[in-house]
Design an enzyme around this catalytic site. Sequence first.
Site, PDB file in Angstrom:
ATOM      1  CG  ASP A 198     -10.004  -0.239   5.063  1.00 28.36           C
ATOM      2  OD1 ASP A 198     -10.336  -0.489   3.894  1.00 28.36           O
ATOM      3  OD2 ASP A 198      -9.001  -0.733   5.616  1.00 28.36           O
TER       4      ASP A 198
ATOM      5  CE  LYS B  31      -3.826  -2.405   2.195  1.00 31.52           C
ATOM      6  NZ  LYS B  31      -4.479  -2.821   3.456  1.00 31.52           N
TER       7      LYS B  31
ATOM      8  CD  GLN C 205      -3.444  -4.265   6.894  1.00 30.00           C
ATOM      9  OE1 GLN C 205      -3.338  -3.297   6.156  1.00 30.00           O
ATOM     10  NE2 GLN C 205      -4.093  -5.363   6.535  1.00 30.00           N
TER      11      GLN C 205
END
Length: 283
Positions: A117, A50, A94
């Site tokens: 997200d 990423k 994450q």
Amino acid sequence: MTAVIIDGKAVAEKIIAVIKAEVTTLKVKPGLAAILVGENPASKVYVDIKRKTCDEVGIYSELYKLPEQTTEKELLQLIGKLNASQKIHAILVQLPLPPQINEGKILAAVAIEKDVDGFSPENVGKLMAGKEAAVPCTPKGVIRLLEEYKIEIQGKNAVVIGRSNIVGKPVALMLLNRNATVTVCHSKTRDLKHYTRNADILVVAAGKPKLITAAMVKDGAVVIDVGINRLGDKLVGDVDFESVRMKAGYITPVPKGVGPMTVAMLIENTLERYKAIEGGRQK
Ligand code: NAD
């Protein structure tokens, strides 16, 4: 029938190229902060990919690699700092987090306008209510692949295998929001084949190599394999690709299927968060 292979890598590259061209024109660059807690090897790989993609596109990024024993308080403090940072428009935590940290509390602490997200309770609620705002990257990537290949969703029997909060549930909701008839299967489902054989669209996100064999798939079905499993030095999905491709109408490979789309959707969501914030600042 031999399936059309859905080229997630090519679709992702096209999306990223368009975003890169747009970012070049921006005076203030979009900023993404990624937080990784602990030593999960897969998470480390994802976060590095990423970050590399952010660099390629011209997105400013900050990567926080925190030790396994990080406390909830320390993580909340970092999120507070990033929520207030003018340079950061998007925050990615994450998952999974180590057990001493309450995941729900952390996801709720990310400022809604920076929730890249879509895991904050508010964005999850919007998705549930059929009013999609920021949506999780992997499910968004799955839907985008269907759209790119002009695969109709409305009225189709869609079967999702897996009910995690990050893949299975949101992808099921997104299919439902697009008028598919959706069945969600999971580890306690009895007779999985009974459901999969009726699927026009089969999305598999279980993390079990070769879970889906040709006998479980309807002729001409669209098979989207989200799974990423390491078998020796090879990455494989949840679908027995070689046998299923002889029966399905469309199939995603692993690698080069859904994986690159997750990264492309993260970049797209970062730009969306940037526009929402910077657009607001200019008013
Ligand atoms: P998870 O472990 O949280 O959830 C797995 C789900 O699969 C659970 O709901 C479980 O009930 C179900 N399941 C497990 N075994 C099953 C079985 N035998 N039959 C039916 N259902 C079963 O995993 P996750 O985070 O949702 O990820 C799923 C897979 O997708 C993993 O392989 C992960 O690495 C991969 N993944 C890929 C991407 C990507 O970008 N391609 C992104 C996220 C996750």
